[in-house]
Scaffold this motif. Structure first.
Motif, PDB file in Angstrom:
ATOM      1  N   ASP A 189       5.727   3.327   2.891  1.00 47.63           N
ATOM      2  CA  ASP A 189       4.404   2.982   2.382  1.00 47.63           C
ATOM      3  C   ASP A 189       4.509   2.471   0.948  1.00 47.63           C
ATOM      4  N   GLY A 190       3.371   2.260   0.301  1.00 48.85           N
ATOM      5  CA  GLY A 190       3.354   1.703  -1.049  1.00 48.85           C
ATOM      6  C   GLY A 190       3.965   2.617  -2.095  1.00 48.85           C
ATOM      7  N   MET A 191       4.209   3.879  -1.742  1.00 53.10           N
ATOM      8  CA  MET A 191       4.879   4.831  -2.627  1.00 53.10           C
ATOM      9  C   MET A 191       6.349   4.999  -2.239  1.00 53.10           C
ATOM     10  N   MET A 192       6.805   4.166  -1.320  1.00 53.85           N
ATOM     11  CA  MET A 192       8.182   4.192  -0.800  1.00 53.85           C
ATOM     12  C   MET A 192       8.483   5.468  -0.016  1.00 53.85           C
ATOM     13  N   ARG A 193       7.458   6.009   0.659  1.00 54.61           N
ATOM     14  CA  ARG A 193       7.636   7.190   1.502  1.00 54.61           C
ATOM     15  C   ARG A 193       7.773   6.751   2.959  1.00 54.61           C
ATOM     16  N   PRO A 194       8.751   7.288   3.703  1.00 56.31           N
ATOM     17  CA  PRO A 194       9.010   6.820   5.071  1.00 56.31           C
ATOM     18  C   PRO A 194       8.178   7.524   6.133  1.00 56.31           C
ATOM     19  N   PHE A 195       6.881   7.550   5.934  1.00 57.09           N
ATOM     20  CA  PHE A 195       6.011   8.141   6.949  1.00 57.09           C
ATOM     21  C   PHE A 195       4.598   7.593   6.786  1.00 57.09           C
ATOM     22  N   LEU A 196       3.871   7.652   7.897  1.00 63.64           N
ATOM     23  CA  LEU A 196       2.449   7.309   7.900  1.00 63.64           C
ATOM     24  C   LEU A 196       1.664   8.584   7.652  1.00 63.64           C
ATOM     25  N   GLU A 197       0.809   8.570   6.656  1.00 63.19           N
ATOM     26  CA  GLU A 197      -0.013   9.734   6.335  1.00 63.19           C
ATOM     27  C   GLU A 197      -1.454   9.422   6.664  1.00 63.19           C
ATOM     28  N   LEU A 198      -2.065  10.257   7.504  1.00 56.98           N
ATOM     29  CA  LEU A 198      -3.463  10.034   7.852  1.00 56.98           C
ATOM     30  C   LEU A 198      -4.176  11.372   8.004  1.00 56.98           C
ATOM     31  N   PRO A 199      -5.463  11.428   7.627  1.00 62.12           N
ATOM     32  CA  PRO A 199      -6.212  12.671   7.774  1.00 62.12           C
ATOM     33  C   PRO A 199      -6.660  12.866   9.220  1.00 62.12           C
ATOM     34  N   VAL A 200      -6.377  14.045   9.777  1.00 57.57           N
ATOM     35  CA  VAL A 200      -6.803  14.406  11.125  1.00 57.57           C
ATOM     36  C   VAL A 200      -7.502  15.754  11.037  1.00 57.57           C
ATOM     37  N   MET A 237       8.348  -2.525   3.064  1.00 66.57           N
ATOM     38  CA  MET A 237       7.212  -1.828   2.473  1.00 66.57           C
ATOM     39  C   MET A 237       5.935  -2.308   3.146  1.00 66.57           C
ATOM     40  N   CYS A 238       5.179  -1.347   3.651  1.00 64.70           N
ATOM     41  CA  CYS A 238       3.908  -1.648   4.313  1.00 64.70           C
ATOM     42  C   CYS A 238       2.779  -1.124   3.435  1.00 64.70           C
ATOM     43  N   THR A 239       1.874  -2.001   3.046  1.00 65.58           N
ATOM     44  CA  THR A 239       0.788  -1.622   2.140  1.00 65.58           C
ATOM     45  C   THR A 239      -0.554  -1.641   2.858  1.00 65.58           C
ATOM     46  N   TYR A 240      -1.536  -0.997   2.247  1.00 66.46           N
ATOM     47  CA  TYR A 240      -2.883  -0.951   2.809  1.00 66.46           C
ATOM     48  C   TYR A 240      -3.751  -2.098   2.294  1.00 66.46           C
ATOM     49  N   ASP A 241      -3.173  -2.936   1.444  1.00 63.44           N
ATOM     50  CA  ASP A 241      -3.954  -3.988   0.807  1.00 63.44           C
ATOM     51  C   ASP A 241      -3.059  -5.183   0.536  1.00 63.44           C
ATOM     52  N   PHE A 242      -3.617  -6.378   0.611  1.00 63.46           N
ATOM     53  CA  PHE A 242      -2.858  -7.609   0.395  1.00 63.46           C
ATOM     54  C   PHE A 242      -2.687  -7.933  -1.084  1.00 63.46           C
ATOM     55  N   TYR A 243      -3.649  -7.558  -1.896  1.00 65.85           N
ATOM     56  CA  TYR A 243      -3.641  -7.969  -3.306  1.00 65.85           C
ATOM     57  C   TYR A 243      -3.077  -6.880  -4.222  1.00 65.85           C
ATOM     58  N   GLU A 244      -3.908  -5.953  -4.668  1.00 67.03           N
ATOM     59  CA  GLU A 244      -3.424  -4.926  -5.605  1.00 67.03           C
ATOM     60  C   GLU A 244      -2.322  -4.065  -4.994  1.00 67.03           C
ATOM     61  N   GLY A 245      -2.438  -3.753  -3.706  1.00 72.33           N
ATOM     62  CA  GLY A 245      -1.445  -2.924  -3.053  1.00 72.33           C
ATOM     63  C   GLY A 245      -0.057  -3.542  -3.053  1.00 72.33           C
ATOM     64  N   GLN A 246       0.004  -4.873  -3.119  1.00 69.79           N
ATOM     65  CA  GLN A 246       1.286  -5.570  -3.146  1.00 69.79           C
ATOM     66  C   GLN A 246       1.612  -6.114  -4.534  1.00 69.79           C
ATOM     67  N   GLY A 247       0.838  -5.690  -5.529  1.00 70.70           N
ATOM     68  CA  GLY A 247       1.126  -6.083  -6.904  1.00 70.70           C
ATOM     69  C   GLY A 247       0.884  -7.555  -7.187  1.00 70.70           C
ATOM     70  N   ARG A 248      -0.076  -8.157  -6.504  1.00 72.28           N
ATOM     71  CA  ARG A 248      -0.363  -9.567  -6.754  1.00 72.28           C
ATOM     72  C   ARG A 248      -1.213  -9.729  -8.009  1.00 72.28           C
ATOM     73  N   LEU A 249      -1.066 -10.900  -8.628  1.00 66.05           N
ATOM     74  CA  LEU A 249      -1.838 -11.224  -9.822  1.00 66.05           C
ATOM     75  C   LEU A 249      -3.058 -12.078  -9.516  1.00 66.05           C
ATOM     76  N   ASP A 250      -3.254 -12.464  -8.237  1.00 63.15           N
ATOM     77  CA  ASP A 250      -4.290 -13.446  -7.907  1.00 63.15           C
ATOM     78  C   ASP A 250      -5.448 -12.874  -7.097  1.00 63.15           C
ATOM     79  N   GLY A 251      -5.648 -11.556  -7.142  1.00 69.84           N
ATOM     80  CA  GLY A 251      -6.790 -10.966  -6.459  1.00 69.84           C
ATOM     81  C   GLY A 251      -8.043 -10.995  -7.317  1.00 69.84           C
ATOM     82  N   ALA A 252      -9.126 -10.438  -6.802  1.00 71.34           N
ATOM     83  CA  ALA A 252     -10.367 -10.360  -7.579  1.00 71.34           C
ATOM     84  C   ALA A 252     -10.232  -9.386  -8.743  1.00 71.34           C
TER      85      ALA A 252
END
Length: 370
Positions: A189-200, A237-252
Motif C-alpha cells: 500500500d501507500g505506506m509500503m505495507r504488504p497487506f490490504l487493510e479494511l474495516p469489517v 505500490m497500490c494507492t487509494y488515489d491517483f494524485y496526492e496518494g501517488q505524490g503527483r504535483l498536478d492535482g487540485a
C-alpha cells in the motif's frame, strides 16, 4: 482444526511440498500451518467459498454482473473457464477478448457475435472466449474488490477447477521508462505495507497481498529477445488515489514540494518498488484469500522520477497497452497446449437461462442496486 478434518480437505500437492519432512496428510497439521489453497478448494480443485451463508440462499444474485445462481445455469455457461483476465475499461477488455479469440483461433458459432454477458448491469463488461473470461474491473480498489467478490462466487457456482486470474493494466514506472512491463511479485500500500487493510464490523482486518511467485517467473520467461520491451519482476505500490496518494504535483491539491515528492519516490525505488497503480493490492489480497493463483502484469506509461504527465502519443500508448496482453496470451496458449488453431466450439448446449422469472428479477436488481 486439522486440515484433513471434515471441514478442510487434505493438503494439495503444492502444500505437501511445504510440509516438514515426515509429515503426511493424516498428520495433525492445523489449517493455519497449511497454505490457504488447502482449505478454500475442494479436493478436485474447484473453488470453495469461505462463506457458509451462500449455500443457504435460495438464489445468490451477482448484482454487478447481472447473473444469478437460480436464474442462470452458471456451470453450463462458465464451467470450462480456466483463465480470468481483468483490466480497467470495458473497451480494453472487449479488445482483449477479440485479440485472444484470434490468438487461440477460437471460432464463434455461425450467425453469432461476441456478447457482453453483463450488459444489463451497466457497471462491468464481461466476455467469454472459450476457456477465457475477459472482464473490466473499473478504477481503484473498491471497484476491483466488488468485482472480485462476485467473480470468485461465479467460479464457485460454476464449479470451475484451478482457475488462474490475471490483472492486465497500466501504471507509472518508478525508475522505468514508458513501455516496460512489470510483473508484480508483491503488492504494497501507500505506506509500503504488504497487506490490504479494511474495516469489517468496526474492526481493522489485514489480508496479505500475496501473488503466485512461480506464475510471475513463468510469465517473465515468456518474454523474448525480439520483444520491443523489457519485462521486470518486482514490487508494486497500490494507492487509494491517483494524485496526492501517488505524490503527483498536478492535482487540485498539493501540500508538498517537488523535492519532498522526489525524496519519497526515491525511497520507494530503493525498496524495490518498480511501479504504481491503484488495483493490485485488492486483487492480490482477495485472490490469495480465495486460494486462487493470480498475477498482475502492467505496462509503464512514464517514469515518475521524471514527471507526472503522460506525454506519449495515443498511437504509442495503444501499442504499449497491448504488451501485457501479448504475454498473457502466450501463457494461455502454452497451457492450452496449442500447436495450432483451437477447434471450433461444439454446438450450443442446453439453455443457459433456467428460470425466466428469476432472470427478470436479477436484471431489475442489477440495474437498481447501489
Amino acid at each position: 482444526m486439522p486440515c484433513n478434518s471434515e471441514d478442510f480437505p487434505v493438503p494439495c500437492d503444492r502444500c505437501m511440498d511445504k510440509l516438514p519432512e515426515g509429515e503426511t496428510p493424516e498428520g495433525e497439521k492445523t489449517n493455519a500451518e497449511v497454505k490457504s489453497c488447502c482449505y478454500v478448494r475442494y479436493p478436485d480443485g474447484a473453488v470453495r467459498l469461505r462463506n457458509p451463508n451462500i449455500e443457504l440462499m435460495d438464489q445468490d444474485i451477482l448484482y454487478h454482473l447481472a447473473l444469478g445462481s437460480g436464474s442462470h445455469d452458471l456451470q453450463q455457461m462458465f464451467g470450462d473457464v480456466k483463465f480470468v483476465c481483468m483490466g480497467g475499461t470495458p473497451k480494453r477488455m472487449e479488445q482483449f477478448a477479440n485479440f485472444i479469440m484470434d490468438e487461440i483461433g477460437y471460432k464463434l458459432p455461425a450467425g453469432t457475435t461476441l456478447l457482453d454477458i453483463s450488459q444489463y448491469s451497466y457497471r462491468y463488461s464481461m466476455y467469454k472466449v472459450g476457456p477465457v473470461l475477459s472482464i473490466s474491473h473499473g478504477m481503484g480498489i473498491p471497484s476491483v474488490g466488488i468485482l472480485l467478490h462476485e467473480v470468485i462466487k461465479l467460479m464457485y457456482h460454476a464449479r470451475v477447477k484451478d482457475p488462474v486470474f490475471f490483472r492486465l493494466g497500466t501504471c507509472g514506472g518508478i525508475g522505468l521508462d514508458g513501455g516496460q512491463l512489470v510483473i508484480t511479485d508483491e503488492a504494497v500500500d501507500g505506506m509500503m505495507r504488504p497487506f490490504l487493510e479494511l474495516p469489517v464490523l468496526g474492526q481493522l482486518v489485514q489480508r496479505p497481498s500475496k501473488l503466485d511467485t512461480e506464475l510471475a517467473k513463468e510469465l517473465q520467461s515468456l518474454s523474448t529477445q525480439d520483444d520491443p520491451f523489457e519485462t521486470h519482476v518486482g514490487r508494486t505500490m497500490c494507492t487509494y488515489d491517483f494524485y496526492e496518494g501517488q505524490g503527483r504535483l498536478d492535482g487540485a491539491f498539493c501540500d508538498y514540494t517537488e523535492k519532498e515528492k522526489l525524496e519519497f519516490l526515491h525511497k520507494v525505488h530503493d525498496n524495490n518498488i518498480l511501479n504504481m497503480e491503484m488495483e493490485s493490492l485488492a486483487f492480490a489480497a482477495l485472490t490469495h484469500h480465495a486460494g486462487i493463483r493470480a498475477a498482475v502484469i502492467c505496462v509503464t506509461l512514464l517514469n515518475r522520477l521524471n514527471g507526472d504527465q503522460v506525454a506519449s502519443s495515443k498511437e504509442v500508448l495503444n501499442e504499449w497497452q497491448n504488451r501485457p496482453q501479448a504475454i498473457v496470451a502466450r501463457y494461455i496458449k502454452k497451457h492450452m497446449g496449442m500447436t495450432g488453431p483451437a477447434p471450433r466450439p461444439p454446438p450450443p448446449g442446453p439453455k443457459t437461462v433456467v428460470n425466466s422469472k428469476k432472470l427478470k428479477f436479477v436484471r431489475e436488481e442489477s440495474q437498481s442496486y447501489e
